[in-house]
Design a protein around this motif. Structure first.
Motif, PDB file in Angstrom:
ATOM      1  N   ILE A   1       5.708  -1.882  -8.918  1.00  0.00           N
ATOM      2  CA  ILE A   1       5.440  -1.849  -7.491  1.00  0.00           C
ATOM      3  C   ILE A   1       3.963  -1.569  -7.286  1.00  0.00           C
ATOM      4  CG2 ILE A   1       5.830  -0.551  -5.353  1.00  0.00           C
ATOM      5  CD1 ILE A   1       8.683  -0.031  -6.327  1.00  0.00           C
ATOM      6  N   LEU A   2       3.293  -2.451  -6.564  1.00  0.00           N
ATOM      7  CA  LEU A   2       1.900  -2.249  -6.184  1.00  0.00           C
ATOM      8  C   LEU A   2       1.841  -1.819  -4.725  1.00  0.00           C
ATOM      9  CD1 LEU A   2       0.012  -5.288  -7.787  1.00  0.00           C
ATOM     10  CD2 LEU A   2      -0.043  -2.914  -8.538  1.00  0.00           C
ATOM     11  N   SER A   3       0.983  -0.858  -4.432  1.00  0.00           N
ATOM     12  CA  SER A   3       0.860  -0.342  -3.066  1.00  0.00           C
ATOM     13  C   SER A   3      -0.609  -0.129  -2.724  1.00  0.00           C
ATOM     14  CB  SER A   3       1.604   0.988  -2.916  1.00  0.00           C
ATOM     15  OG  SER A   3       2.975   0.851  -3.229  1.00  0.00           O
ATOM     16  N   TYR A   4      -0.868  -0.061  -1.422  1.00  0.00           N
ATOM     17  CA  TYR A   4      -2.209   0.247  -0.938  1.00  0.00           C
ATOM     18  C   TYR A   4      -2.282   1.730  -0.585  1.00  0.00           C
ATOM     19  CZ  TYR A   4      -2.931  -4.790  -0.476  1.00  0.00           C
ATOM     20  OH  TYR A   4      -3.052  -6.135  -0.732  1.00  0.00           O
ATOM     21  N   GLY A   5      -3.219   2.431  -1.198  1.00  0.00           N
ATOM     22  CA  GLY A   5      -3.431   3.831  -0.887  1.00  0.00           C
ATOM     23  C   GLY A   5      -4.720   4.009  -0.102  1.00  0.00           C
ATOM     24  N   ILE A   6      -4.708   4.979   0.802  1.00  0.00           N
ATOM     25  CA  ILE A   6      -5.908   5.351   1.555  1.00  0.00           C
ATOM     26  C   ILE A   6      -6.316   6.736   1.078  1.00  0.00           C
ATOM     27  CG2 ILE A   6      -6.892   5.790   3.839  1.00  0.00           C
ATOM     28  CD1 ILE A   6      -4.733   3.966   5.010  1.00  0.00           C
ATOM     29  N   PRO A   7      -7.397   6.839   0.325  1.00  0.00           N
ATOM     30  CA  PRO A   7      -7.794   8.148  -0.203  1.00  0.00           C
ATOM     31  C   PRO A   7      -8.168   9.129   0.902  1.00  0.00           C
ATOM     32  CG  PRO A   7      -8.867   6.374  -1.414  1.00  0.00           C
ATOM     33  CD  PRO A   7      -8.248   5.761  -0.183  1.00  0.00           C
ATOM     34  N   THR A   8      -7.969  10.401   0.620  1.00  0.00           N
ATOM     35  CA  THR A   8      -8.437  11.446   1.523  1.00  0.00           C
ATOM     36  C   THR A   8      -9.961  11.349   1.621  1.00  0.00           C
ATOM     37  OG1 THR A   8      -6.620  12.871   0.829  1.00  0.00           O
ATOM     38  CG2 THR A   8      -8.498  13.929   1.920  1.00  0.00           C
ATOM     39  N   GLY A   9     -10.455  11.270   2.851  1.00  0.00           N
ATOM     40  CA  GLY A   9     -11.893  11.130   3.056  1.00  0.00           C
ATOM     41  C   GLY A   9     -12.349   9.711   3.259  1.00  0.00           C
ATOM     42  N   ALA A  10     -11.406   8.751   3.308  1.00  0.00           N
ATOM     43  CA  ALA A  10     -11.763   7.349   3.509  1.00  0.00           C
ATOM     44  C   ALA A  10     -12.060   7.069   4.978  1.00  0.00           C
ATOM     45  CB  ALA A  10     -10.620   6.453   3.038  1.00  0.00           C
ATOM     46  N   ASN A  11     -12.562   5.887   5.222  1.00  0.00           N
ATOM     47  CA  ASN A  11     -12.772   5.383   6.584  1.00  0.00           C
ATOM     48  C   ASN A  11     -11.404   4.914   7.084  1.00  0.00           C
ATOM     49  OD1 ASN A  11     -13.514   4.076   8.926  1.00  0.00           O
ATOM     50  ND2 ASN A  11     -15.044   2.756   7.956  1.00  0.00           N
ATOM     51  N   VAL A  12     -10.646   5.826   7.658  1.00  0.00           N
ATOM     52  CA  VAL A  12      -9.224   5.607   7.910  1.00  0.00           C
ATOM     53  C   VAL A  12      -8.967   4.432   8.845  1.00  0.00           C
ATOM     54  CG1 VAL A  12      -7.140   6.596   8.936  1.00  0.00           C
ATOM     55  CG2 VAL A  12      -8.551   7.968   7.396  1.00  0.00           C
TER      56      VAL A  12
END
Length: 465
Positions: free
Chosen positions: A325-336
């Motif tokens: 399973i591939l997923s998109y993660g948004i790191p903490t501190g990203a340009n949300v």
């Protein structure tokens, strides 16, 4: 078969202390802390992807360019293998320099989430915006850690059983629907036709055997760990080990790794093959690097594809197919805000083009939209497969095949996924713990003793967490 597997990351305290910092690139585009909301033109997205071959990279850059044209938000596509992503994210979080979006494997979701490296609120909001009911239920489970959606599922692949319909008919066996029936069929084929019943990874101590064990054991209803308790010695797992041995013994050519198992089927020396969906183009002769070499293939290049059918789900009650399973993660501190817009785009307007990056290995985990629940899985069947994308899977294998693949991908499951046990399961896989024990089974040790040894080995790993 597996394109990547991820070991556990040890997060330094410095990384945890720095989680609130914005990425350097994001801080620049967001103005550093003053002046109100940025315009689209002032934002940008840094996207890390493990799809790193030149062709796949170019396809992802094309999708990113289309997103930029629509939104004005620039995207930097950065090729980065999964193992490199792990250390780079930990290091970047400590310094405040993180990407905005990362395409990654499910074991990474659990590891990163446990370290506070992913913005779960942003991921949850993105899934809600797209519609949680439009996603594969098991995929949502895989990214739900401690009750929170930690990443946004994109796509994946599963194991399938490719089988020669003509050879099964010749041997007088029915198409198997369970692991036990698979072992029965494989044994009969060897006895009746003198060829390998099922070719799959069995070489002790190798990554091939790790996948083979996980796939067969899981499909047989065996669990590795439940609520922190290692249960690989259960009756279901012991029975799975017995069936695994029967399947291994259906070979007339010894133990296989990934390459030799595939070659046996491509040569016509095996009636069945356990492999990932990456085999689809190769069976059809669309990959020059892996040609079909069966006796009939010289005059009929499409012979294997024309005589191959697939079992996409093994097991009757709540089937669990091994896969990725591939997923998109948004790191903490990203340009949300920009990250969310990008993910929503690549899972909607740009989704079909995203899947086409590597069709046979990127089956949608978002099946469709609220208005058209099967839109994307149907579109997947119409995408070209193989390096040149010459033919579609529907053209090669028929319309019904797409429905069967939907059933398979909707059953994708991995040990420990979506639970606190995911880290242990990931380590057991990456360290080849079970494959290191399987040779005992080959040497005549009773299955119950082998699964007991497996349990002890897994508990040793667990004690080190």
């Amino acid at each position: 078969m597996t394109r990547s597997s991820t070991a556990r990351i040890a997060a330094p305290l410095a990384a945890i202390a720095a989680l609130g910092l914005l990425a350097g690139c994001s801080a620049d585009t967001n103005g550093g802390g003053g002046g109100g909301e940025p315009s689209a033109e002032d934002q940008s997205v840094v996207f890390w992807t493990p799809q790193t071959t030149p062709e796949r990279l170019a396809a992802q850059e094309a999708v990113a360019a289309a997103f930029t044209e629509e939104t004005g938000i620039e995207v930097e596509v950065v090729p980065m293998a999964g193992a490199d992503q792990d250390q780079a994210l930990v290091t970047g979080s400590a310094t405040g320099d993180v990407p905005d979006v990362i395409l990654h494997a499910s074991p990474q979701t659990g590891a990163w989430s446990s370290q506070g490296l992913l913005d779960t609120e942003a991921a949850t909001a993105t899934v809600d915006a797209l519609g949680i009911d439009t996603f594969n239920e098991h995929a949502i489970e895989a990214v739900t850690i401690d009750g929170e959606i930690s990443a946004v599922p994109s796509d994946g692949w599963t194991h399938v059983i490719a089988y020669r319909s003509d050879l099964l008919e010749q041997a007088g066996v029915e198409v198997p629907t369970t692991v036990e029936e698979l072992a029965d069929a494989a044994t009969t084929i060897k006895e009746e036709l003198g060829i390998t019943g099922l070719a799959f990874g069995t070489q002790a101590g190798t990554a091939s055997a790790t996948e083979g064990i996980q796939s067969i054991f899981h499909s047989a209803g065996c669990e590795l760990v439940t609520d922190g308790e290692v249960v690989i010695d259960s009756d279901a797992c012991t029975d799975a080990a017995e069936q695994f041995l029967r399947l291994r013994n259906s070979s007339v050519a010894g133990d296989f790794d990934v390459t030799s198992a595939r070659a046996a089927y491509m040569n016509g020396d095996a009636a069945m093959l356990l492999f990932s969906t990456h085999i689809l183009d190769e069976l059809a002769g669309l990959d020059e690097a892996t040609p079909a070499t069966c006796p009939e293939c010289a005059e009929q290049p499409a012979f294997l594809a024309e005589n191959t059918e697939f079992v996409t789900v093994l097991g009757e009650d709540d089937p669990a197919q091994f896969g990725a399973i591939l997923s998109y993660g948004i790191p903490t501190g990203a340009n949300v805000e920009a990250a969310q817009q990008y993910i929503e785009y690549v899972l909607d307007a740009g989704y079909v083009d995203t899947l086409a990056v590597a069709t046979e290995g990127r089956i949608p985990l978002r099946n469709g939209t609220a208005d058209n629940p099967t839109e994307f899985i149907e579109a997947w069947g119409g995408l070209g497969i193989g390096p040149a994308h010459e033919l579609t899977s529907v053209e090669i294998y028929g319309e019904e095949f797409v429905s069967e693949m939907e059933e398979g991908i909707n059953a994708v499951s991995l040990w420990g996924m979506g639970t606190p046990d995911a880290t242990l399961a990931g380590l057991v896989s990456s360290q080849g713990v079970l494959a290191g024990q399987i040779e005992q089974l080959y040497n005549g040790v009773p299955a119950a003793d082998v699964t007991a040894a497996m349990k002890a080995a897994v508990e040793e790993v667990q004690a080190g967490l």
